[in-house]
Write a protein that holds these residues in place. Structure first.
Motif, short mmCIF file in Angstrom:
data_model
loop_
_atom_site.label_atom_id
_atom_site.label_comp_id
_atom_site.label_asym_id
_atom_site.label_seq_id
_atom_site.Cartn_x
_atom_site.Cartn_y
_atom_site.Cartn_z
N LYS A 67 0.93 -1.14 0.01
CA LYS A 67 -0.07 -0.08 0.03
C LYS A 67 0.95 1.11 -0.11
CE LYS A 67 -1.23 0.46 5.15
NZ LYS A 67 0.12 0.92 5.23
N ASP A 68 2.13 1.18 0.75
CA ASP A 68 3.16 2.36 0.69
C ASP A 68 3.52 2.54 -0.80
OD1 ASP A 68 2.84 2.72 3.51
OD2 ASP A 68 4.01 0.87 3.65
N VAL A 69 3.60 1.63 -1.39
CA VAL A 69 4.58 1.61 -2.65
C VAL A 69 3.36 2.09 -3.74
CG1 VAL A 69 5.05 0.10 -4.81
CG2 VAL A 69 5.99 -0.10 -2.64
N LEU A 70 2.16 1.73 -3.58
CA LEU A 70 1.05 2.16 -4.55
C LEU A 70 0.66 3.58 -4.18
CD1 LEU A 70 -1.48 -0.83 -4.48
CD2 LEU A 70 -0.19 -0.10 -6.32
N LYS A 71 0.57 3.73 -2.91
CA LYS A 71 0.44 5.60 -2.72
C LYS A 71 1.72 6.35 -3.13
CE LYS A 71 0.67 8.78 1.17
NZ LYS A 71 1.37 8.69 2.51
N LEU A 83 2.05 0.81 -11.95
CA LEU A 83 2.78 -0.42 -11.55
C LEU A 83 2.02 -1.53 -11.78
CD1 LEU A 83 4.59 0.97 -8.38
CD2 LEU A 83 5.30 1.00 -10.79
N THR A 84 2.47 -2.54 -12.34
CA THR A 84 1.86 -4.08 -12.52
C THR A 84 2.02 -4.52 -11.11
OG1 THR A 84 3.98 -5.08 -13.09
CG2 THR A 84 2.49 -4.33 -14.82
N GLU A 143 12.81 -4.24 -3.09
CA GLU A 143 13.79 -3.33 -3.32
C GLU A 143 13.77 -2.07 -2.45
OE1 GLU A 143 14.21 -4.51 -8.05
OE2 GLU A 143 13.49 -2.69 -7.52
N LEU A 144 12.54 -1.35 -2.31
CA LEU A 144 12.68 -0.27 -1.48
C LEU A 144 13.01 -0.49 0.16
CD1 LEU A 144 9.77 2.11 -3.04
CD2 LEU A 144 12.40 2.14 -3.29
N SER A 145 12.23 -1.74 0.47
CA SER A 145 12.74 -2.13 1.67
C SER A 145 13.95 -2.32 2.08
CB SER A 145 11.99 -3.50 2.20
OG SER A 145 10.60 -3.14 1.96
N GLN A 146 15.00 -2.98 0.83
CA GLN A 146 16.19 -3.32 1.13
C GLN A 146 17.03 -1.74 0.98
OE1 GLN A 146 18.05 -5.21 -2.37
NE2 GLN A 146 19.96 -5.49 -1.26
#
Lengths: 97, 490, 487
Positions: free
Chosen positions: A8-12, A21-22, A32-35
């Motif tokens: 949900k964070d990525v989508l926001k 994004l697919t 990736e962003l978590s890393q």
């Protein structure tokens, strides 16, 4: 370190950045962003008390110009790279007021 | 609702286009009304690799405004990016000022009038930013697309934000009127609402007394306010609406998100504008392409000494130096600095400044209004009006013949004396006047006896007759001589 | 002819050869080598030859000739050229023709240089391998299976493959120096504000600088003094005179204090690189310089700071690619009547994964609730990093360390792991964060025959000092004369 980035964070963020994004991309970006954010989180361990943020490395100030008109581009070249135009204006899908 | 049981609370955000020749960050002209997309360059089109360079004049005009609003001008100011997508914003961000605005704090004093006492509205801040372009959508054109014109993109705007100190729709109008007047005197903006050089958003809510508790309704931002009248009407409408919504929902401030509504001038209602959840996250951050601007005290002091006379001070001057009433001083000052100069030029040549004030308000302003002239285009210069009024003051003319000369001056080049000559208003000699009065006394025996019996108004008919016999005879002088002659008849 | 730009223009001015002959020679080499290397995104032989002819005519007419007269120069395709498409290695700008020339391009033209082609790069300069170009990867001339480095991979590879003697790259976190290291050439990132950014398509505005790549310090100096200088059209450009870097190349090194950055010789550094730099330090000492150990305590936070600052700025800088005024627009039907869909589809279809990743990271770091923790905090650490450099330069005249932790890696080796790719820049990002100049230059080879590079940092505006050391090193060693044998 867990950063708690969820889909949900990525989508926001994607919505803010105007990226579509697919599902697969969302999944990949969560990882990736978590890393990356996990790596970047090491900055929180630096003692920055009383440190002012550095927004300009150079000590340049007061870059000002005089109020003198310079000739504009011919309209033809202003519009020359436009994906869609009508000879006078840029055309985009309807902007709802 | 019989009586109003709430308090309207309003803060205004006024966007003022500054009167620079060029845009805020590039050398394109800011002239209004050019053909679409003919006043753009790679910088204001937001082309890749382009960089902004700040216009010094915009800084000067902003400081001037801040000083007139009693704002603090900080020693440095900086630039931030406000990020959002919109087709009239080609960079995808607007260069604005977030946490170090060029004008901090301040106030605007409202002079008050017959129905309201003077008040002070606090100013929160004023910051510089670049204007967006225009998107036009014409349903009837048959095309689904919106058309984008970027001529306006990058025009300097000063956004003046007030504290929520405004308490009525009327007061909002007074604030805007006084602010516009001030900006006009400062010559920082054309303040032309039709051309969009002054635009207003209002933040509105209500305070209601509920028992011992003061309750506030959620704040609503109203956009699309294209005239002062629209501001007034929208506020009146919005107060009613919020009152009704509160009765329905009981929602208080903080219990509903801040809503943005647009004023529909045709329907005379505010309508909720589609607000996307994420659109309020503007991700402000310091613009790395622009460096901080130093505002040295010496510069600010110099600009302060150069402000010129401002409306509040001029009202006082007209009252104390020329003996005008508050009302008359307001009317003249509200016409702008040119009118004040005109008034002062005329009045200082007269014994009675009130005469200048009356003529300017009744005649000059009406002419300007009828002919849609500005004072600069007006053919009767201050010297000519002063001469005309001096002639009236000296008894050479009465007001009525004075207006004939005024009209003549509008239509012809020349002086008031030349006008009098052309209209045949030669001064009537004293022998002619004596003959005229003797003739009148002979022809109006009953009026003479009525006057002798104490009916002072009986002379009116004889004065009217005098005008027919000789239109140049000054009625005042006729009246004086008649009463003299009749009193001495016995 | 010669492989020195200084000699090339001298020979041209002396009438030994014409600009057309020179240009044709380089066009022939491009014809021969480009298919293997793919350093260029566009080469326009007709235009280059036409420009060369003009310079020849100028010489024939006895007009005064510019500093780079008759030298073909390659320009990274992130730098705006009115006569050439400027793609940024992105599908977004595949057909984009800027309505203006970058200030550096104007300066090249004023110096009578001949623009020979636009070089390949990681899309919008985001990458360290030139694998992230929408138009195919650049191969390392020393080993075609390996990457050329990035993002100025094309700029470095075209020099290494003899297709240009002078090349302009851009450096945001190492994008000139790292490919220079991988390709065995000299690459210099100038002081922030030394070279105008007008016309440099922004990745991260507070870090980006245009800089030269060449075989030698002498040629690097020549190109740098041509492009440097104050530009009133760039508010962040420094209002300072440009010294003649060429004139100070031979000033003695005796007594020069050189700080060896200890932090950069610890874990993670390839042994062969470490060895090569020890040899270099020995040479410096023999030349009269005084090496001494120095620490940059915050340098280990460089990558984290860099990725927050650069991505945040990038997320804003790349918002202009909205398909409204220029660039790619989706042909998807849903987007024809829906603005949001038009934005989202166009951007998603035309931007590559690495670019999207950074836009996402930057948008996140700036968004409400995270700004203080990420962006603002990164700016504070950035100040600490700069302060480290300031203290170091109180003690020493220059700093020395490796350019990269390892020599050129194989294509595909790191493209699936963004973080390991980011760590490639561990030694280079610091100069950008601190705004100081740094130069990468070849100082050895690995057992596999790949170039090894050292990096020298100087205080702000001391590019001359950097080039002085490199020049004298090159006068006594042969590393800059090694050539790849791919052809």
């Amino acid at each position: 370190m867990t950063t708690g980035i969820e889909s949900k964070d990525v989508l926001k963020v994607a919505k803010l950045a105007k990226l579509q994004l697919t599902e697969e991309e969302v999944k990949r970006l969560v990882d990736e962003l978590s890393q990356i954010v996990g790596y970047v989180d090491q900055l929180s361990s630096v003692d920055t008390t009383n440190v002012a943020p550095l927004d300009h490395v150079l000590d340049v100030t007061d870059a000002l110009r005089d109020d003198i008109v310079i000739s504009s581009l011919p309209r033809e070249s202003a519009l020359s790279n436009a994906p869609k135009e009508d000879g006078e204006t840029f055309l985009v899908p309807p902007v709802l007021g | 609702m019989s009586s109003v049981d709430y308090q309207l609370v309003v803060g205004l955000e006024v966007h003022v286009q500054l009167k620079t020749l060029t845009k805020l960050f590039c050398g394109c002209s800011t002239t209004f009304g050019a053909a679409p997309n003919t006043q753009t360059c790679p910088v204001c089109l937001g082309h890749p690799g382009t960089l902004p360079v700040l216009n010094r004049e915009a800084i000067r005009l902003a400081i001037r405004t801040g000083l007139a609003l009693n704002s603090t001008i900080p020693p440095t100011t900086k630039w931030d990016r406000k990020n959002y997508f919109y087709p009239d914003l080609p960079k995808g961000y607007q260069i604005s000022q977030f946490d170090q605005p060029i004008c901090q704090g301040g106030e605007l004093k409202l002079p008050g009038d017959e129905t309201s006492s003077p008040r002070t509205i606090r100013i929160t801040r004023a910051h510089l930013e670049e204007d967006a372009g225009k998107s036009m959508h014409d349903e009837s054109s048959g095309s689904a697309d919106s058309r984008i014109d970027l001529n306006r993109t990058g025009t300097p705007l000063l956004e003046i934000v007030s504290e929520p100190d405004i308490r009525s729709a009327e007061e909002a109008k007074q604030y805007l009127t006084e602010l516009k007047l001030l900006l006009t005197y400062l010559q920082v903006s054309d303040c032309n609402m039709q051309e969009g050089s002054l635009r207003v958003d209002a933040n509105v809510n209500l305070h209601l007394q509920r028992g011992d508790e003061l309750v506030a309704t959620p704040i609503v931002e109203i956009k699309n306010l294209n005239s002062f009248r629209a501001v007034e009407r929208a506020l009146v409408y919005e107060a009613q609406r919020q009152r009704e919504v509160f009765e329905d929902t009981g929602q208080r401030i903080g219990e509903a998100p801040k809503q943005t509504r647009g004023w529909d001038d045709n329907l005379q209602v505010t309508k909720v504008q589609r607000e996307k959840e994420e659109s309020s996250d503007y991700r402000y951050f310091p613009d790395p392409d622009l460096v901080p601007i130093m505002l040295p005290e010496s510069w600010v002091t110099e600009l302060k000494s150069d402000l010129g006379a401002l409306p509040a001070a001029l009202r006082e001057r007209l009252k104390t130096e020329f003996g005008l009433s508050q009302y008359d001083a307001d009317v003249i000052v509200n016409q702008g600095p040119d009118m004040v100069a005109y008034f002062e030029a005329v009045a200082s040549n007269l014994k009675d400044a009130k005469r200048a004030s009356n003529w300017i308000q009744q005649d000059v302003m009406r002419t300007l209004n009828d002919m849609e002239y500005s004072l600069a285009d007006f053919s009767i210069k201050a010297d000519d009006l002063a001469k005309l009024l001096q002639l009236i003051e000296a008894g050479e003319l009465d007001n009525s013949r004075g207006r004939d000369v005024y009209q003549w001056l509008l239509d012809h080049p020349g002086t008031p004396e030349e006008g009098m000559k052309a209209l045949g208003i030669a001064s009537v000699g004293s022998d002619d006047l004596l003959d005229l009065c003797k003739q009148l006394i002979g022809e109006h025996p009953s009026a003479v006896s009525d006057f002798k019996a104490g009916k002072k108004q009986a002379l009116g008919a004889m004065i009217g007759a005098a005008r027919k016999l000789n239109p140049n005879a000054n009625p005042g002088k006729v009246k004086d001589l008649l009463s003299q002659l009749i009193s001495h008849e016995d | 002819m010669t492989d020195s730009a200084v000699e090339l223009t001298r020979g041209f001015k002396e009438g030994k050869w014409t600009a057309v002959e020179t240009t044709q020679l380089f066009l022939d080499r491009i014809n021969a080598n480009e298919s293997k290397v793919h350093a260029f995104l566009s080469v326009d032989a007709d235009r280059a030859l036409a420009d060369a002819r003009k310079v020849d005519e100028k010489r024939e007419a006895g007009e005064s000739l510019g500093r780079l007269a008759g030298i073909p120069v390659a320009v990274k395709d992130l730098i705006c050229t009115q006569e050439w498409t400027t793609t940024c290695g992105s599908k977004m700008l595949e057909t984009y023709r800027p309505p203006y020339d970058a200030t550096v391009v104007e300066k090249l033209q004023a110096a009578d240089a001949i623009l020979i082609g636009k070089t390949n790069l990681d899309e919008f300069a985001m990458g360290s391998s030139t694998e992230h170009s929408a138009f195919g990867r650049t191969h390392n001339p020393w080993d075609l299976e390996r990457v050329a480095g990035g993002s100025s991979g094309g700029a470095a590879a075209c020099v290494a493959a003899d297709m240009a003697l002078l090349s302009l790259g851009t450096d945001t976190g190492g994008s000139i120096r790292q490919p220079a290291a991988f390709c065995g050439v000299v690459g210099l990132k100038p002081t922030y504000g030394r070279v105008s950014r007008r016309g440099l398509i922004a990745f991260a505005s507070s870090l980006d600088q245009i800089g030269p790549l060449a075989w030698t310090a002498e040629d690097t100096a020549l190109l740098l003094e041509t492009i440097a200088g104050h530009d009133p059209a760039d508010s962040t450009s420094a209002p300072r005179e440009v010294p003649s870097y060429s004139d100070t190349l031979n000033q003695p090194l005796k007594g020069l204090r050189i700080g060896i950055i200890e932090d950069h010789f610890e874990e993670g550094l390839n042994h062969e690189i470490s060895q090569a730099i020890q040899t270099l330090i020995q040479w410096l000492e023999d030349a009269g310089a005084i090496p001494e150990p120095v620490r940059l305590p915050h340098s280990r936070y460089g990558i984290a700071t860099y990725y927050v600052v650069a991505s945040s700025e990038a997320s804003s800088n790349l918002a202009r690619y909205d398909a409204a005024h220029y660039g790619y627009r989706t042909s998807n039907e849903d987007a024809a009547e829906n603005l949001e869909a038009m934005y989202e589809r166009s951007r998603s279809e035309a931007l590559g994964n690495e670019v999207k990743r950074r836009i996402m990271l930057g948008t996140y770091a700036l968004s409400s609730g995270y700004y203080d923790a990420y962006y603002l905090n990164a700016l504070k650490v950035r100040r600490l990093i700069r302060d480290d450099f300031e203290s170091a330069f109180q003690k020493v005249d220059l700093l020395l360390g490796p350019t990269t932790p390892s020599a050129a890696f194989r294509a595909g080796e790191k493209s699936t792991d963004p973080l390991s790719m980011y760590l490639e820049d561990i030694y280079t990002v610091l100069a950008n964060l601190a705004g100081v100049p740094a130069v990468a230059f070849p100082c050895g080879q690995t057992g596999e025959g790949l170039p090894i590079s050292a990096q020298l940092w100087g205080p702000a505006f001391e590019e001359g000092r950097l080039l002085q050391v490199v020049h004298q090193f090159q006068s006594h060693t042969e590393w800059h004369k090694k050539r790849p044998s791919f052809s």
